[in-house]
Scaffold this motif. Structure first.
Motif, PDB file in Angstrom:
ATOM      1  N   TRP A  34       0.822  -1.035  -0.058  1.00 20.39           N
ATOM      2  CA  TRP A  34       0.004   0.132   0.018  1.00 20.39           C
ATOM      3  C   TRP A  34       1.012   1.210   0.020  1.00 20.39           C
ATOM      4  N   TYR A  35       0.663   2.182  -0.830  1.00 24.26           N
ATOM      5  CA  TYR A  35       1.034   3.391  -0.889  1.00 24.26           C
ATOM      6  C   TYR A  35       0.231   4.696  -0.671  1.00 24.26           C
ATOM      7  N   GLN A  36       0.633   5.849  -0.155  1.00 20.05           N
ATOM      8  CA  GLN A  36      -0.169   7.002  -0.121  1.00 20.05           C
ATOM      9  C   GLN A  36       0.589   8.028  -1.014  1.00 20.05           C
ATOM     10  N   GLN A  37      -0.419   8.581  -1.847  1.00 22.84           N
ATOM     11  CA  GLN A  37       0.257   9.736  -2.544  1.00 22.84           C
ATOM     12  C   GLN A  37      -0.542  10.970  -2.521  1.00 22.84           C
ATOM     13  N   ALA A  38       0.162  11.863  -2.007  1.00 29.49           N
ATOM     14  CA  ALA A  38      -0.438  13.242  -1.861  1.00 29.49           C
ATOM     15  C   ALA A  38      -0.180  13.957  -3.200  1.00 29.49           C
ATOM     16  N   LEU A  39      -1.106  15.078  -3.351  1.00 26.92           N
ATOM     17  CA  LEU A  39      -1.323  15.856  -4.509  1.00 26.92           C
ATOM     18  C   LEU A  39      -0.034  16.308  -4.932  1.00 26.92           C
ATOM     19  N   ILE A  46       3.425   2.493   2.572  1.00 29.17           N
ATOM     20  CA  ILE A  46       2.892   2.365   3.967  1.00 29.17           C
ATOM     21  C   ILE A  46       3.403   1.117   4.466  1.00 29.17           C
ATOM     22  N   PHE A  47       3.058   0.011   3.958  1.00 33.09           N
ATOM     23  CA  PHE A  47       3.470  -1.429   4.315  1.00 33.09           C
ATOM     24  C   PHE A  47       3.043  -2.276   3.273  1.00 33.09           C
ATOM     25  N   GLN A  48       3.667  -3.733   3.350  1.00 31.97           N
ATOM     26  CA  GLN A  48       3.515  -4.567   2.506  1.00 31.97           C
ATOM     27  C   GLN A  48       2.879  -6.007   3.234  1.00 31.97           C
ATOM     28  N   TYR A  49       2.108  -6.677   2.585  1.00 37.10           N
ATOM     29  CA  TYR A  49       1.677  -8.022   3.196  1.00 37.10           C
ATOM     30  C   TYR A  49       2.001  -9.143   2.346  1.00 37.10           C
ATOM     31  N   TYR A  50       2.390 -10.271   3.017  1.00 35.26           N
ATOM     32  CA  TYR A  50       2.695 -11.555   2.366  1.00 35.26           C
ATOM     33  C   TYR A  50       2.484 -12.717   3.171  1.00 35.26           C
ATOM     34  N   GLU A  51       1.569 -13.667   2.813  1.00 32.85           N
ATOM     35  CA  GLU A  51       1.442 -14.677   3.768  1.00 32.85           C
ATOM     36  C   GLU A  51       0.506 -14.072   5.012  1.00 32.85           C
ATOM     37  N   CYS A  91      -2.688   0.735  -4.219  1.00 32.62           N
ATOM     38  CA  CYS A  91      -2.322  -0.801  -3.936  1.00 32.62           C
ATOM     39  C   CYS A  91      -1.569  -1.307  -5.080  1.00 32.62           C
ATOM     40  N   ALA A  92      -0.639  -1.974  -4.612  1.00 35.89           N
ATOM     41  CA  ALA A  92       0.484  -2.573  -5.885  1.00 35.89           C
ATOM     42  C   ALA A  92       0.411  -4.037  -5.495  1.00 35.89           C
ATOM     43  N   SER A  93       0.534  -4.860  -6.602  1.00 34.60           N
ATOM     44  CA  SER A  93       0.822  -6.305  -6.145  1.00 34.60           C
ATOM     45  C   SER A  93       2.207  -6.862  -6.982  1.00 34.60           C
TER      46      SER A  93
ATOM     47  N   PHE B  94      15.704  -1.196  -2.614  1.00 36.62           N
ATOM     48  CA  PHE B  94      16.931  -1.335  -1.927  1.00 36.62           C
ATOM     49  C   PHE B  94      17.539  -2.762  -1.829  1.00 36.62           C
ATOM     50  N   LEU B  95      16.390  -3.696  -1.769  1.00 35.28           N
ATOM     51  CA  LEU B  95      16.722  -5.001  -1.182  1.00 35.28           C
ATOM     52  C   LEU B  95      16.566  -6.079  -2.487  1.00 35.28           C
ATOM     53  N   GLN B  96      17.142  -6.985  -2.495  1.00 32.96           N
ATOM     54  CA  GLN B  96      16.875  -8.275  -3.467  1.00 32.96           C
ATOM     55  C   GLN B  96      15.315  -8.549  -3.528  1.00 32.96           C
ATOM     56  N   VAL B  97      14.849  -8.568  -2.446  1.00 29.71           N
ATOM     57  CA  VAL B  97      13.494  -9.006  -2.448  1.00 29.71           C
ATOM     58  C   VAL B  97      12.642  -7.785  -2.714  1.00 29.71           C
ATOM     59  N   LEU B  98      11.700  -7.981  -3.649  1.00 32.64           N
ATOM     60  CA  LEU B  98      10.777  -6.701  -4.154  1.00 32.64           C
ATOM     61  C   LEU B  98      10.017  -6.182  -2.960  1.00 32.64           C
ATOM     62  N   ASP B  99      10.378  -5.295  -2.226  1.00 31.10           N
ATOM     63  CA  ASP B  99       9.299  -4.708  -1.354  1.00 31.10           C
ATOM     64  C   ASP B  99       8.940  -3.198  -1.498  1.00 31.10           C
ATOM     65  N   LYS B 100       9.601  -2.503  -0.623  1.00 30.19           N
ATOM     66  CA  LYS B 100       8.980  -1.010  -0.940  1.00 30.19           C
ATOM     67  C   LYS B 100       9.895  -0.436  -1.849  1.00 30.19           C
ATOM     68  N   LEU B 101       9.105   0.477  -2.691  1.00 35.82           N
ATOM     69  CA  LEU B 101       9.688   1.116  -3.501  1.00 35.82           C
ATOM     70  C   LEU B 101       9.862   2.741  -3.003  1.00 35.82           C
ATOM     71  N   ILE B 102      10.950   3.237  -3.412  1.00 34.27           N
ATOM     72  CA  ILE B 102      11.162   4.579  -3.232  1.00 34.27           C
ATOM     73  C   ILE B 102      10.796   5.499  -4.336  1.00 34.27           C
ATOM     74  N   PHE B 103       9.961   6.308  -4.111  1.00 32.29           N
ATOM     75  CA  PHE B 103       9.734   7.034  -5.576  1.00 32.29           C
ATOM     76  C   PHE B 103      10.123   8.607  -5.228  1.00 32.29           C
ATOM     77  N   GLY B 104      10.439   9.384  -6.243  1.00 28.96           N
ATOM     78  CA  GLY B 104      10.738  10.705  -6.152  1.00 28.96           C
ATOM     79  C   GLY B 104       9.439  11.415  -6.563  1.00 28.96           C
ATOM     80  N   THR B 105       9.471  12.791  -6.816  1.00 29.94           N
ATOM     81  CA  THR B 105       8.376  13.631  -6.873  1.00 29.94           C
ATOM     82  C   THR B 105       7.604  13.656  -8.342  1.00 29.94           C
TER      83      THR B 105
END
Lengths: 116, 113
Positions: A34-39, A46-51, A91-93, B94-105
């Motif tokens: 899950w991600y939050q995108q402000a204007l 935000i966080f990630q879920y698996y299993e 949401c991303a998967s 940052f990690l080999q396991v695809l987890d959080k992505l860091i985006f620019g503006t």
């Protein structure tokens, strides 16, 4: 092949209320983020879920919580809403594990949350 | 802290010209980079990705270049079309396991006829 779906598309709440957003991952994917995108900004993780467990968490307060179900779908809950929570929630998967080229995180259309 | 930023907030190009969108990242440990396109009212759409062991990767009308020495990433769009108008984000993992992505503006690309 269904992509990532999210519901609802738009939501209006008042300060102090609670909200639940829903996400169904792309067919074949088992991991939801899950991600939050402000204007005018880029998405913030935000966080990630698996299993059915939270695996990674970004810099968000405990008011933000989530859940993943056995069918891999997920919910994002936000309690005690603040005006600053107004944003597009994405949401991303993906498939858990190494990022194979081209098999990255795929995003849904988002839920636009407005807090009044 | 780690950050991914973009040099130009808005890029205006003539239809048919080539576009170059730049991105700087700060974490040398990043091993995976992705470019996304986001149209108004939609979620980010995957364009192309590149791993840190590569310098260049080509797709259909798009090329991503990675310069690890100066921590710079660019997206080249050939023969830019009106349908390419959108906001473009680079993201790093940052990690080999695809987890959080860091985006620019993001960079807004405007294509004029």
């Amino acid at each position: 092949d269904a992509g990532v779906t999210q519901s609802p598309t738009h939501l209006i709440k008042t300060r102090g209320q609670q909200v639940t957003l829903r996400c169904s991952p792309k067919s074949g994917h088992d991991t939801v983020s899950w991600y939050q995108q402000a204007l005018g900004q880029g998405p913030q993780f935000i966080f990630q879920y698996y299993e059915e467990e939270e695996r990674q968490r970004g810099n968000f307060p405990d008011r933000f919580s989530g859940h993943q179900f056995p069918n891999y779908s997920s919910e994002l809950n936000v309690n005690a809403l603040l005006l600053g929570d107004s944003a597009l929630y994405l949401c991303a998967s993906n498939c858990w594990g190494l990022a194979v080229s081209g098999d990255t995180q795929y995003f849904g259309p988002g839920t636009r949350l407005t807090v009044l | 802290g780690e950050s991914v930023g973009l040099h130009l907030p808005t890029l205006s190009v003539q239809e048919g010209d080539n576009s170059i969108i730049n991105c700087a990242y700060s974490n040398s440990a990043s091993d995976y980079f992705i470019w996304y396109k986001q149209e108004s009212g939609k979620g980010p759409q995957f364009i192309i990705d590149i791993r840190s062991n590569m310098d260049k990767r080509q797709g259909q009308r798009v090329t991503v270049l990675l310069n690890k020495t100066v921590k710079h990433l660019s997206l080249q769009i050939a023969a830019t079309q009106p349908g390419d108008s959108a906001v473009y984000f680079c993201a790093e993992n940052f990690l080999q396991v695809l987890d959080k992505l860091i985006f620019g503006t993001g960079t807004r690309l405007q294509v004029f006829p």
